[in-house]
Design a protein around this motif. Sequence first.
Motif, PDB file in Angstrom:
ATOM      1  N   UNK A  18      50.081  55.644  36.620  1.00 38.61           N
ATOM      2  CA  UNK A  18      51.365  55.793  35.939  1.00 38.61           C
ATOM      3  C   UNK A  18      51.404  55.096  34.577  1.00 38.61           C
ATOM      4  N   UNK A  19      50.693  53.965  34.451  1.00 40.94           N
ATOM      5  CA  UNK A  19      50.829  53.168  33.220  1.00 40.94           C
ATOM      6  C   UNK A  19      49.649  53.318  32.254  1.00 40.94           C
ATOM      7  N   UNK A  20      48.455  53.564  32.774  1.00 32.98           N
ATOM      8  CA  UNK A  20      47.291  53.735  31.903  1.00 32.98           C
ATOM      9  C   UNK A  20      46.466  52.480  31.701  1.00 32.98           C
ATOM     10  N   UNK A  21      46.922  51.320  32.213  1.00 32.00           N
ATOM     11  CA  UNK A  21      46.148  50.073  32.035  1.00 32.00           C
ATOM     12  C   UNK A  21      44.927  50.075  32.951  1.00 32.00           C
ATOM     13  N   UNK A  22      43.987  49.173  32.698  1.00 33.16           N
ATOM     14  CA  UNK A  22      42.760  49.156  33.496  1.00 33.16           C
ATOM     15  C   UNK A  22      43.047  48.638  34.910  1.00 33.16           C
ATOM     16  N   UNK A  23      42.252  49.107  35.858  1.00 34.22           N
ATOM     17  CA  UNK A  23      42.434  48.719  37.259  1.00 34.22           C
ATOM     18  C   UNK A  23      42.274  47.203  37.434  1.00 34.22           C
ATOM     19  N   UNK A  24      41.393  46.612  36.654  1.00 32.40           N
ATOM     20  CA  UNK A  24      41.186  45.156  36.771  1.00 32.40           C
ATOM     21  C   UNK A  24      42.487  44.424  36.470  1.00 32.40           C
ATOM     22  N   UNK A  25      43.188  44.872  35.447  1.00 30.06           N
ATOM     23  CA  UNK A  25      44.469  44.231  35.112  1.00 30.06           C
ATOM     24  C   UNK A  25      45.546  44.566  36.142  1.00 30.06           C
ATOM     25  N   UNK A  26      45.585  45.822  36.579  1.00 25.09           N
ATOM     26  CA  UNK A  26      46.641  46.220  37.521  1.00 25.09           C
ATOM     27  C   UNK A  26      46.526  45.433  38.822  1.00 25.09           C
ATOM     28  N   UNK A  27      45.308  45.154  39.249  1.00 29.40           N
ATOM     29  CA  UNK A  27      45.129  44.373  40.482  1.00 29.40           C
ATOM     30  C   UNK A  27      45.740  42.974  40.314  1.00 29.40           C
ATOM     31  N   UNK A  28      45.548  42.399  39.135  1.00 32.71           N
ATOM     32  CA  UNK A  28      46.146  41.076  38.870  1.00 32.71           C
ATOM     33  C   UNK A  28      47.680  41.205  38.892  1.00 32.71           C
ATOM     34  N   UNK A  29      48.190  42.276  38.287  1.00 35.72           N
ATOM     35  CA  UNK A  29      49.654  42.467  38.251  1.00 35.72           C
ATOM     36  C   UNK A  29      50.241  42.505  39.663  1.00 35.72           C
ATOM     37  N   UNK A  30      49.562  43.218  40.561  1.00 32.18           N
ATOM     38  CA  UNK A  30      50.098  43.335  41.931  1.00 32.18           C
ATOM     39  C   UNK A  30      49.978  41.982  42.634  1.00 32.18           C
ATOM     40  N   UNK A  31      48.894  41.270  42.363  1.00 33.81           N
ATOM     41  CA  UNK A  31      48.759  39.922  42.941  1.00 33.81           C
ATOM     42  C   UNK A  31      49.892  39.015  42.453  1.00 33.81           C
ATOM     43  N   UNK A  32      50.195  39.102  41.162  1.00 33.63           N
ATOM     44  CA  UNK A  32      51.281  38.274  40.621  1.00 33.63           C
ATOM     45  C   UNK A  32      52.607  38.653  41.299  1.00 33.63           C
ATOM     46  N   UNK A  33      52.770  39.933  41.612  1.00 31.66           N
ATOM     47  CA  UNK A  33      54.019  40.376  42.250  1.00 31.66           C
ATOM     48  C   UNK A  33      54.181  39.733  43.631  1.00 31.66           C
ATOM     49  N   UNK A  34      53.133  39.796  44.473  1.00 32.00           N
ATOM     50  CA  UNK A  34      53.312  39.192  45.808  1.00 32.00           C
ATOM     51  C   UNK A  34      53.395  37.674  45.724  1.00 32.00           C
ATOM     52  N   UNK A  35      52.678  37.101  44.749  1.00 30.48           N
ATOM     53  CA  UNK A  35      52.770  35.637  44.595  1.00 30.48           C
ATOM     54  C   UNK A  35      54.198  35.230  44.226  1.00 30.48           C
ATOM     55  N   UNK A  36      54.828  36.047  43.407  1.00 29.52           N
ATOM     56  CA  UNK A  36      56.201  35.746  42.991  1.00 29.52           C
ATOM     57  C   UNK A  36      57.151  35.772  44.192  1.00 29.52           C
ATOM     58  N   UNK A  37      56.976  36.786  45.044  1.00 29.86           N
ATOM     59  CA  UNK A  37      57.843  36.895  46.226  1.00 29.86           C
ATOM     60  C   UNK A  37      57.566  35.728  47.186  1.00 29.86           C
ATOM     61  N   UNK A  38      56.301  35.393  47.321  1.00 33.29           N
ATOM     62  CA  UNK A  38      55.920  34.261  48.180  1.00 33.29           C
ATOM     63  C   UNK A  38      56.517  32.947  47.633  1.00 33.29           C
ATOM     64  N   UNK A  39      56.431  32.788  46.328  1.00 37.03           N
ATOM     65  CA  UNK A  39      56.941  31.568  45.678  1.00 37.03           C
ATOM     66  C   UNK A  39      58.450  31.411  45.925  1.00 37.03           C
TER      67      UNK A  39
END
Length: 513
Positions: free
Chosen positions: A117-138
Amino acid sequence: CFGSGWGELCNLLVANFHNVSTGSLVVKEALNFWGGARVQPKDTKNAEPVYEPATGRVLCDMIPCGEVEVDEAIKSAHSAYLKWSKLSGLERARIMLEAARIIRERRDGIARLEVINNGKSITEAEVDIDVAWQCIEYYAGIAPTLAGQHIQLPGGSFAYTRREPLGVCVGIGAWNYPFQIAAWKSAPAFACGNAMVFKPSPMTPLTAVILAEIYKEAGVPDGLFNVVQGGAETGTLLCHHPMVAKVSFTGSVPTGKKVMEMSAKSVKQVTLELGGKSPLIIFKDCELENAVKGALMANFLTQGEVCCNGTRVFVQREIMKPFVEEVVKRTKAIVIGDPLLEGTRMGALISKPHMEKVLGFISQAQQQGAKVLCGGEPYVPSDPKLKGGYYVSPCVLDNCRDDMTCVKEEIFGPVMSILPFDTEEEVLQRANNTTFGLASGVFTRDIARAHRVAENLQAGTCFINNYNVSPVEVPFGGYKMSGFGRENGVVTIEYYSQLKTVVVEMGDVESLF
Ligand SMILES: NC(=O)C1=CN([C@@H]2O[C@H](COP(=O)(O)OP(=O)(O)OC[C@H]3O[C@@H](n4cnc5c(N)ncnc54)[C@H](O)[C@@H]3O)[C@@H](O)[C@H]2O)C=CC1
Ligand SMILES: C[N+](C)(C)CCCC(=O)O
């Protein structure tokens, strides 16, 4: 395509994204979510095509929500709020931790969908999703710690404060971090006991609804997290709705001003995460290789479409030559192409008009006297399926002056402007000479100078000897026209809750009348 089922079914379907490749996905399912289910708006005549940036192919239709749908979503949020706000922090935390766990489990599939959907590299998108769950956990960790104060008063009387939620909060997102923005807004909102109606950017409608399904699966009441698709009109309906207590907005300065104006009419609270034109200052005593790496991280993540990017790179004159040589060498080596391939480091810009806008900034810079040291051109990958994608080679501009458009305006693309400087005093003055104030950075080995510069830069964040590191524990937000309010960190609780003071009389009323 992805499913509307729960539990194992949903898990299976998201798992299917593990195999999805660029140029193959077509999404037909409804992308709105309220009352605990996906919903298709009744009126589909204003549907807009959504493109896959990597190929230029139509991915799905975005059907904007109108007045009826927005009203239904907000009412659904309100009924969930009545239940959710009565839970203890610990009860909320348990559900939020479960949501974080599910995201972590399905991270690879969600990341692939985000890339498509966004066009960014998979390496970055994986970090983005990790940051998302970390935020909810935090914020799950913070939820049980929320508490008021006890204040002793004369004669045994006392007061106490209660930290209460605001009610129904609206989140409006930009297209550069679609899933992460939805998490950054919903996690602190939920920790405090609020409900949310989230509107993604019309260009990236796909992943917010996955988050909605995951929250449901984790056990939030139906209506706690709702997704309404649409653009400016839908956003306007949300900002005007009388049942909305707060709007948290991520996007451009002009839209942010409109959101604030609309919210003022009914005195809604607002958080504004707006654009930037951040300075990165490189002193001659820096560790050069780290400074070069920092400058690349400050400019080329997500094809340069990052609000806090350090796009004005001030370099002390004595090290200009080696710095520029190394930056250009590394920039030329950035692998552009299919964002789903592991080796790709730069994917496609969000849209054709945006790509043209970025290229326009580059040619204007040249007309104003800047020199293109590398990149700055449309890039056509060799893979035939990527020919229609929106690729621009990362660009380094030299011979820049402070009065050039490329140095003053936010480009939101892979364009670094390099500016020489001589003294600390001079560079601070020039770095602060902007209406923006989102972030800033400094590279030096002199610790006193590093902290002095950090103190004097007018920005919400200053990175010392690194750039674009934003762990969820750390507050993020702007000074000046880059906005106000914060996301992440403990302080964000303040922006999603309100204090009630309760005064208790233990004696008799001393009346003056
Ligand atoms: N500070 C931050 O955290 C971030 C800021 N940005 C900024 O966002 C911009 C790029 O994102 P865009 O999506 O192009 O920005 P934009 O301002 O055009 O749109 C942002 C969101 O606002 C919605 N919107 C548009 N008009 C509206 C209206 N009248 N009322 C309510 N909502 C409305 C859009 O549909 C979208 O969801 C850049 O300027 C960038 O700096 C982007 C990401 C993060
Ligand atoms: C994740 N980070 C720090 C690179 C950028 C987050 C802000 C934005 O949404 O642009």
